[in-house]
Enzyme design. Structure first.
Site, PDB file in Angstrom:
ATOM      1  N   ALA A  75     -26.255 -48.991 -14.607  1.00  0.00           N
ATOM      2  CA  ALA A  75     -26.236 -47.538 -14.375  1.00  0.00           C
ATOM      3  C   ALA A  75     -27.454 -47.067 -13.586  1.00  0.00           C
ATOM      4  O   ALA A  75     -27.364 -46.062 -12.878  1.00  0.00           O
ATOM      5  CB  ALA A  75     -26.140 -46.800 -15.707  1.00  0.00           C
ATOM      6  N   GLN A 184     -23.535 -43.732 -21.490  1.00  0.00           N
ATOM      7  CA  GLN A 184     -23.410 -43.757 -22.955  1.00  0.00           C
ATOM      8  C   GLN A 184     -22.065 -43.211 -23.416  1.00  0.00           C
ATOM      9  O   GLN A 184     -21.844 -43.048 -24.618  1.00  0.00           O
ATOM     10  CB  GLN A 184     -24.523 -42.886 -23.581  1.00  0.00           C
ATOM     11  CG  GLN A 184     -25.938 -43.333 -23.283  1.00  0.00           C
ATOM     12  CD  GLN A 184     -26.396 -44.471 -24.189  1.00  0.00           C
ATOM     13  OE1 GLN A 184     -25.722 -44.832 -25.147  1.00  0.00           O
ATOM     14  NE2 GLN A 184     -27.538 -45.048 -23.864  1.00  0.00           N
ATOM     15  N   SER A 204     -22.247 -48.446 -17.350  1.00  0.00           N
ATOM     16  CA  SER A 204     -23.071 -49.641 -17.584  1.00  0.00           C
ATOM     17  C   SER A 204     -22.385 -50.519 -18.623  1.00  0.00           C
ATOM     18  O   SER A 204     -22.000 -50.026 -19.689  1.00  0.00           O
ATOM     19  CB  SER A 204     -24.447 -49.212 -18.102  1.00  0.00           C
ATOM     20  OG  SER A 204     -25.217 -50.338 -18.429  1.00  0.00           O
ATOM     21  N   HIS A 206     -23.651 -53.001 -20.476  1.00  0.00           N
ATOM     22  CA  HIS A 206     -24.377 -53.444 -21.675  1.00  0.00           C
ATOM     23  C   HIS A 206     -24.467 -52.382 -22.762  1.00  0.00           C
ATOM     24  O   HIS A 206     -25.031 -52.624 -23.833  1.00  0.00           O
ATOM     25  CB  HIS A 206     -25.756 -54.019 -21.321  1.00  0.00           C
ATOM     26  CG  HIS A 206     -26.824 -53.021 -20.977  1.00  0.00           C
ATOM     27  ND1 HIS A 206     -27.717 -52.555 -21.917  1.00  0.00           N
ATOM     28  CD2 HIS A 206     -27.169 -52.443 -19.813  1.00  0.00           C
ATOM     29  CE1 HIS A 206     -28.569 -51.713 -21.330  1.00  0.00           C
ATOM     30  NE2 HIS A 206     -28.252 -51.629 -20.054  1.00  0.00           N
ATOM     31  N   CYS A 331     -44.532 -45.058 -24.051  1.00  0.00           N
ATOM     32  CA  CYS A 331     -45.890 -45.341 -23.613  1.00  0.00           C
ATOM     33  C   CYS A 331     -45.931 -45.205 -22.092  1.00  0.00           C
ATOM     34  O   CYS A 331     -45.321 -45.982 -21.372  1.00  0.00           O
ATOM     35  CB  CYS A 331     -46.268 -46.751 -24.036  1.00  0.00           C
ATOM     36  SG  CYS A 331     -47.975 -47.101 -23.698  1.00  0.00           S
TER      37      CYS A 331
HETATM   38  C1  LIG Z   1     -27.816 -42.380 -19.999  1.00  0.00           C
HETATM   39  C2  LIG Z   1     -28.313 -43.629 -19.340  1.00  0.00           C
HETATM   40  N1  LIG Z   1     -28.302 -43.706 -18.008  1.00  0.00           N
HETATM   41  C3  LIG Z   1     -28.722 -44.814 -17.372  1.00  0.00           C
HETATM   42  C4  LIG Z   1     -29.188 -45.905 -18.050  1.00  0.00           C
HETATM   43  C5  LIG Z   1     -29.622 -47.127 -17.308  1.00  0.00           C
HETATM   44  O1  LIG Z   1     -28.628 -48.095 -17.455  1.00  0.00           O
HETATM   45  P1  LIG Z   1     -28.842 -49.624 -17.030  1.00  0.00           P
HETATM   46  O2  LIG Z   1     -29.666 -50.243 -18.111  1.00  0.00           O
HETATM   47  O3  LIG Z   1     -27.459 -50.168 -16.960  1.00  0.00           O
HETATM   48  O4  LIG Z   1     -29.517 -49.642 -15.724  1.00  0.00           O
HETATM   49  C6  LIG Z   1     -29.227 -45.859 -19.449  1.00  0.00           C
HETATM   50  C7  LIG Z   1     -29.786 -46.990 -20.215  1.00  0.00           C
HETATM   51  O5  LIG Z   1     -30.579 -46.826 -21.115  1.00  0.00           O
HETATM   52  C8  LIG Z   1     -28.778 -44.698 -20.107  1.00  0.00           C
HETATM   53  O6  LIG Z   1     -28.786 -44.604 -21.443  1.00  0.00           O
END
Ligand SMILES: Cc1ncc(COP(=O)(O)O)c(C=O)c1O
Length: 385
Positions: A75, A184, A204, A206, A331
Site C-alpha cells: 500500500a 485496512q 495491501s 499483508h 519514536c
Molecule cells: C492504512 C495504511 N496504509 C498504508 C499502509 C502501508 O502498507 P504497506 O505495509 O503494504 O506498504 C499501512 C500499513 O501499516 C496502513 O495501515
C-alpha cells in the site's frame, strides 16, 4: 494466535500468512518459477496464468475489472503511485490536494513531497473527536481548484470507518478525483469501488493474511490514459508499473482475497464478539479504560484504548514476550512523540502516553482474549503511574 510464548494482538500492524495462502504460493518458488512476462515458453505461460488468475480474484474482491488492478509492492507504493500519477498527469489548472489529518504517513508524506515538487498545495481535512471526517470543514474546503482528495476507509490506529461513498460524492461534485487508502478495509468490511465511487483505491496483502511485499492499486479505467507510472522500465502491467511480477506473492494475494470473499463476514462477526469480550474482561478485572474513536463505526477487531493512569510503553515492555500490541507513540528522531492520529482526535499528550492499540484477528480465540485481559490487568496494577 500464539507465537511461541506470545499472544498476538497486533493484526493491524501485520497478519500472519494463512496456511492455505502459504500452500498455494509454495510451488511458484520452486517448480513453477518461470518469469510471468516470458511469452515464449510454457513455464512463463504458467506463471502468467497464475498472476492473471490472482489479479482477477483481487479485482473481483473490490468489484473492479482485472485490467483496473495493478500489482505493487504494497500500500505504500500504491499510495505514492496514486499521488504521483494524479499530480504528474494533471492537465488542469487545479492545484490543491486534500488529505485527511489521520491518513497513514505514506499518503501524507507522498502528497507533500510530490505536491512540493510539482506545484500543488497539500491541505489536511480535520476530523472530529470520533475520528470521522469533519463534514462541515471538508465541504468548506472543496472548490473547483481541488485536484484530488485522499481519505482512508479504515484508520490503522483507531479503526474508525469513514463513509467513503458520501465523501467521494462530495469530491466529485467539486470536480476532484477521489483516492481511498483501503489497506485496512477488507478485514473490516466489504469493499466495492463502484458503490464507493472511488477513482483510485490502495490495497495491501499483508493486512489480509497474505504475504508482505505485495499490494495493489485500483485505477479506474477512465483515468488510465493520463496516469504516468512511478516505476518505469519494461512496460509490464500495461505500462502502469514496470518490473517482473513476484508470482508467488501475486498468487498468495489472490488466495488471501478469495478467503476474504468467502469467509470475511463470518470472521467479522466473530471479531466483534471477541472485541466485546476483551473489553468486558478488562472491565471485570477492574482496569480503568476509555476507547478512542467512534464506538459503532469501527473495524471489528481494532481497539485503541487509553489505560487510565498507565504508561503504555512501560506496560508493553513489562508484558514482553507475552503480549504483542502497539502503543500510540512513535519514536521520531530519537524523541518519543504521541501519535498524530490521537492528537487529531483531540487526545492530550498525557492521555496518548497511556494508549495501546490491541488488534484482534483471524487466529484470536476466547482463551487468548481472556488470558490477555488477565495479564494486562496484572501489568496495569504494577504499572500505575
Ligand atoms: C492504512 C495504511 N496504509 C498504508 C499502509 C502501508 O502498507 P504497506 O505495509 O503494504 O506498504 C499501512 C500499513 O501499516 C496502513 O495501515
Amino acid at each position: 494466535m500464539r507465537v511461541e510464548k506470545s499472544i498476538y494482538l497486533d493484526y493491524q500492524s501485520t497478519t500472519p500468512v494463512d496456511d492455505r495462502v502459504m500452500q498455494a504460493m509454495l510451488p511458484y518458488f520452486t517448480d513453477s518459477f518461470g518469469n510471468p512476462h516470458s511469452a515464449s515458453h510454457a513455464l512463463g505461460w504458467k506463471s502468467s496464468d497464475a498472476v492473471e488468475t490472482a489479479r482477477a480474484v483481487v479485482a473481483s474482491t473490490v468489484g473492479a475489472l482485472p485490467e483496473e488492478v495493478v500489482f505493487t509492492s504494497g500500500a505504500t507504493e500504491s499510495n505514492n503511485q496514486a499521488m504521483f500519477g494524479v499530480m504528474f498527469g494533471n492537465t488542469t489548472p487545479r492545484n490543491r490536494v486534500l488529505v485527511s489529518a489521520i491518513e497513514h504517513k505514506c499518503v501524507k508524506e507522498s502528497a507533500l513531497f510530490f505536491g512540493n515538487k510539482l506545484g500543488f498545495v497539500m491541505e489536511e481535512i480535520p476530523v472530529l473527536s470520533t475520528g470521522k471526517i469533519d463534514l462541515q470543514a471538508y465541504q468548506s474546503m472543496l472548490s473547483d481548484d481541488v485536484l484530488l482528495v485522499s481519505i482512508m476507509a479504515v484508520n490503522n490506529e483507531i479503526g474508525v470507518i469513514q463513509d467513503i461513498s458520501c465523501l467521494s460524492d462530495l469530491a466529485h461534485r467539486a470536480g476532484a478525483l477521489f483516492h481511498c487508502d483501503a489497506a485496512q478495509a477488507l478485514e473490516a468490511m466489504d469493499v466495492d469501488v463502484a458503490d464507493w465511487g472511488v477513482d483510485l483505491l490502495s490495497l495491501s496483502a499483508h493486512k489480509l493474511y497474505g504475504p508482505k511485499g505485495i499490494g495493489a492499486l485500483y485505477i479506474d479505467s477512465s483515468i488510465q490514459n493520463n496516469f504516468p507510472a512511478l516505476i518505469q522500465g519494461g512496460g509490464q502491467q500495461w505500462g502502469l508499473r514496470a518490473g517482473t511480477l513476484p508470482t508467488p506473492l501475486c498468487v498468495g494475494f489472490g488466495v488471501a482475497a478469495s478467503l476474504i470473499q468467502s469467509e470475511g463476514e463470518a470472521h467479522r462477526s466473530a471479531l466483534r464478539v471477541l472485541s466485546d469480550r476483551f473489553l468486558e474482561r478488562l472491565s471485570n478485572e477492574g482496569v480503568g479504560f476509555r476507547v478512542n474513536g467512534d464506538r459503532q463505526c469501527r473495524h471489528p477487531g481494532s481497539l485503541s484504548i487509553e489505560l487510565i493512569g498507565v504508561d503504555a510503553e512501560s506496560l508493553l515492555m513489562s508484558l514482553q514476550p507475552k503480549i504483542c500490541a502497539s502503543t500510540g507513540s512513535a519514536c521520531n528522531s530519537g524523541m518519543i512523540q504521541s501519535s498524530y492520529v490521537l492528537r487529531a482526535i483531540g487526545v492530550s499528550e498525557e492521555s496518548a502516553a497511556s494508549c495501546v492499540r490491541f488488534s484482534l484477528g483471524r487466529f484470536t480465540d476466547e482463551s487468548q482474549v481472556d488470558e490477555a485481559a488477565k495479564l494486562i490487568a496484572d501489568g496495569v496494577r504494577s504499572c500505575l503511574i
